[in-house]
Design a protein around this motif. Structure first.
Motif, mmCIF file in Angstrom:
data_model
loop_
_atom_site.group_PDB
_atom_site.id
_atom_site.type_symbol
_atom_site.label_atom_id
_atom_site.label_comp_id
_atom_site.label_asym_id
_atom_site.label_seq_id
_atom_site.Cartn_x
_atom_site.Cartn_y
_atom_site.Cartn_z
ATOM 1 N N CYS A 230 1.261 -1.124 0.720
ATOM 2 C CA CYS A 230 -0.025 0.556 0.072
ATOM 3 C C CYS A 230 1.198 1.064 -0.035
ATOM 4 N N ARG A 231 1.265 1.651 -1.275
ATOM 5 C CA ARG A 231 2.945 2.649 -1.183
ATOM 6 C C ARG A 231 2.199 3.621 -1.552
ATOM 7 N N ASN A 232 2.406 4.684 -1.481
ATOM 8 C CA ASN A 232 1.863 6.312 -1.357
ATOM 9 C C ASN A 232 0.107 6.653 -2.024
ATOM 10 N N VAL A 233 0.285 5.856 -0.649
ATOM 11 C CA VAL A 233 -1.709 5.856 -1.117
ATOM 12 C C VAL A 233 -2.120 6.792 0.099
ATOM 13 N N ILE A 234 -1.381 6.694 0.917
ATOM 14 C CA ILE A 234 -2.204 6.682 2.695
ATOM 15 C C ILE A 234 -1.892 8.644 2.744
ATOM 16 N N ILE A 235 -0.937 8.520 1.873
ATOM 17 C CA ILE A 235 -0.316 10.574 2.010
ATOM 18 C C ILE A 235 -2.001 11.486 1.326
ATOM 19 N N TYR A 236 -2.799 10.412 0.935
ATOM 20 C CA TYR A 236 -3.506 11.698 0.525
ATOM 21 C C TYR A 236 -4.857 11.476 1.510
ATOM 22 N N PHE A 237 -4.322 11.032 2.311
ATOM 23 C CA PHE A 237 -5.637 10.869 3.925
ATOM 24 C C PHE A 237 -4.928 12.333 5.068
ATOM 25 N N ASP A 238 -6.372 12.193 6.093
ATOM 26 C CA ASP A 238 -5.515 12.798 7.051
ATOM 27 C C ASP A 238 -4.926 11.818 8.196
ATOM 28 N N ARG A 239 -4.281 12.121 8.989
ATOM 29 C CA ARG A 239 -3.977 11.297 10.058
ATOM 30 C C ARG A 239 -4.237 10.570 11.141
ATOM 31 N N GLN A 240 -5.853 11.006 11.167
ATOM 32 C CA GLN A 240 -7.557 10.064 11.537
ATOM 33 C C GLN A 240 -7.571 9.473 10.743
ATOM 34 N N THR A 241 -7.459 9.113 9.150
ATOM 35 C CA THR A 241 -8.305 8.582 9.108
ATOM 36 C C THR A 241 -6.528 7.370 8.430
ATOM 37 N N GLN A 242 -5.749 8.493 8.284
ATOM 38 C CA GLN A 242 -4.724 6.844 7.808
ATOM 39 C C GLN A 242 -4.265 5.650 9.058
ATOM 40 N N GLU A 243 -4.777 6.154 10.427
ATOM 41 C CA GLU A 243 -4.556 5.194 11.439
ATOM 42 C C GLU A 243 -6.058 4.339 11.508
ATOM 43 N N ARG A 244 -6.758 5.002 10.928
ATOM 44 C CA ARG A 244 -7.996 4.378 10.817
ATOM 45 C C ARG A 244 -8.051 2.902 9.576
ATOM 46 N N LEU A 245 -6.971 3.709 9.102
ATOM 47 C CA LEU A 245 -7.079 2.712 7.606
ATOM 48 C C LEU A 245 -6.145 1.281 8.321
ATOM 49 N N LEU A 246 -5.249 2.006 8.648
ATOM 50 C CA LEU A 246 -4.122 1.176 8.449
ATOM 51 C C LEU A 246 -4.446 0.139 10.070
ATOM 52 N N ASN A 247 -5.184 0.315 10.865
ATOM 53 C CA ASN A 247 -6.092 -0.443 11.735
ATOM 54 C C ASN A 247 -6.902 -1.301 10.859
ATOM 55 N N HIS A 248 -7.823 -0.759 10.235
ATOM 56 C CA HIS A 248 -8.402 -1.930 9.356
ATOM 57 C C HIS A 248 -7.785 -2.701 8.674
ATOM 58 N N PHE A 249 -6.525 -2.539 8.262
ATOM 59 C CA PHE A 249 -5.798 -3.168 7.177
ATOM 60 C C PHE A 249 -4.963 -4.458 7.984
ATOM 61 N N TYR A 250 -5.102 -4.408 9.524
ATOM 62 C CA TYR A 250 -4.480 -4.970 10.128
ATOM 63 C C TYR A 250 -5.083 -6.477 11.015
ATOM 64 N N MET A 251 -6.268 -5.690 11.006
ATOM 65 C CA MET A 251 -7.573 -6.825 10.801
ATOM 66 C C MET A 251 -7.645 -8.278 9.479
ATOM 67 N N HIS A 252 -6.752 -7.640 8.676
ATOM 68 C CA HIS A 252 -6.506 -9.075 7.773
ATOM 69 C C HIS A 252 -5.753 -9.196 7.250
ATOM 70 N N MET A 253 -4.559 -8.822 7.767
ATOM 71 C CA MET A 253 -3.337 -8.686 8.272
ATOM 72 C C MET A 253 -2.909 -10.260 8.927
ATOM 73 N N ALA A 254 -1.836 -11.970 9.059
ATOM 74 C CA ALA A 254 -2.465 -12.604 9.171
ATOM 75 C C ALA A 254 -1.226 -12.935 9.689
#
Length: 286
Positions: A230-254
């Motif tokens: 997920c490269r050069n994607v989250i730079i377009y989001f604010d920090r709050q959205t970045q954190e929420r999104l990455l935690n969502h990714f975390y839930m899908h990671m083995a």
């Protein structure tokens, strides 16, 4: 030119602060993308095309159409395509692919022999990243009999996904691909005036494309993921959205899986339970 035409032309050329604020708030709510006042001119320029195509004379009329029930159904995807940025290359940030090939894959295969590796290219644009991944993983597989992988590639833009599925690229786009891999994985077109190449079918079959908006509640992933790019994607989001999104990714990671971020992105200061293992590479340890 009469006054009405002149007014229509001027209306088309100028996006009012009120309409810009309305659109930027909508883009943030629906797509998570920040659209600060500095981007007003860019948004104006990109939307001009849609106004011409739809034969709408002003930005305020366009807003009325977009926010109508018909517009929400028919225009949302078109508008999304215009406001999203799609810059990508084959073998972009090559050190990531070296680290993947030399460190991540051997360790994963030793631990999970016989299991299929699940990879996600999140924000895949026109396909260069997932096809690069497919080349690297295929090369690893040749030296490691029984190794299997599958790549899910998603983007919010239907327009770039169409191009990605076709897998046809101008010859200059594949300059970063090593010659040995070009010979193996690319088919050359016959038109000498318009030199193009196409990814071979065996590689195309390894990549499954799907439209996905990160702001949607459920990503629709059935299996846990071993590798996320997920490269050069989250730079377009604010920090709050970045954190929420990455935690969502975390839930899908083995457990033990890796996520590769862009060279200008960092998890520093974000409350996300991932551990840095290499520059802009993070791991889920538990």
């Amino acid at each position: 030119m009469d006054h009405a035409s002149d007014a229509a032309l001027n209306g088309r050329q100028s996006l009012s602060t009120k309409d810009f604020n309305r659109l930027s708030q909508f883009i943030y709510d629906e797509l998570g993308i920040k659209m600060p006042p500095a981007k007003k001119t860019m948004l104006e320029a990109r939307l001009q095309k849609r106004l011409r195509t739809l034969d709408i004379s002003s930005f305020s009329d366009y807003c009325e159409y977009l926010f109508s029930s018909e517009g929400m159904e028919e225009e949302m995807v078109q508008m999304t395509d215009l406001v999203t940025t799609n810059k990508t290359d084959f073998f972009r940030e090559p050190e990531h692919f070296d680290y993947l090939l030399n460190r991540v894959l051997p360790e994963w295969e030793n631990k999970h022999r016989g299991k299929k590796l699940m990879v996600w290219s999140a924000g895949c644009s026109s396909g260069e990243e997932p096809y690069t991944l497919a080349m690297v993983l295929s090369e690893f597989g040749e030296a490691c009999p029984g190794f299997r992988f599958e790549i899910l590639a998603t983007d919010i833009s239907s327009r770039v996904l169409e191009k990605a599925r076709l897998a046809i690229y101008e010859e200059e786009r594949v300059i970063p691909v090593p010659m040995a891999l070009k010979k193996k994985y690319l088919l050359r077109g016959k038109d000498k005036n318009n030199p193009r190449v196409r990814i071979i079918p065996a590689l195309r079959d390894k990549v499954h494309f799907r439209r996905l908006n990160f702001m949607d509640g459920d990503f629709g992933m059935r299996e846990q993921l071993d590798i996320i790019f997920c490269r050069n994607v989250i730079i377009y989001f604010d920090r709050q959205t970045q954190e929420r999104l990455l935690n969502h990714f975390y839930m899908h990671m083995a457990q033990g899986s890796h996520i590769f971020m862009g060279h200008s992105e960092t998890l520093n200061g974000l409350n996300v339970p991932l551990t840095a293992v290499h520059p802009t590479v993070y791991r889920k340890l538990r």
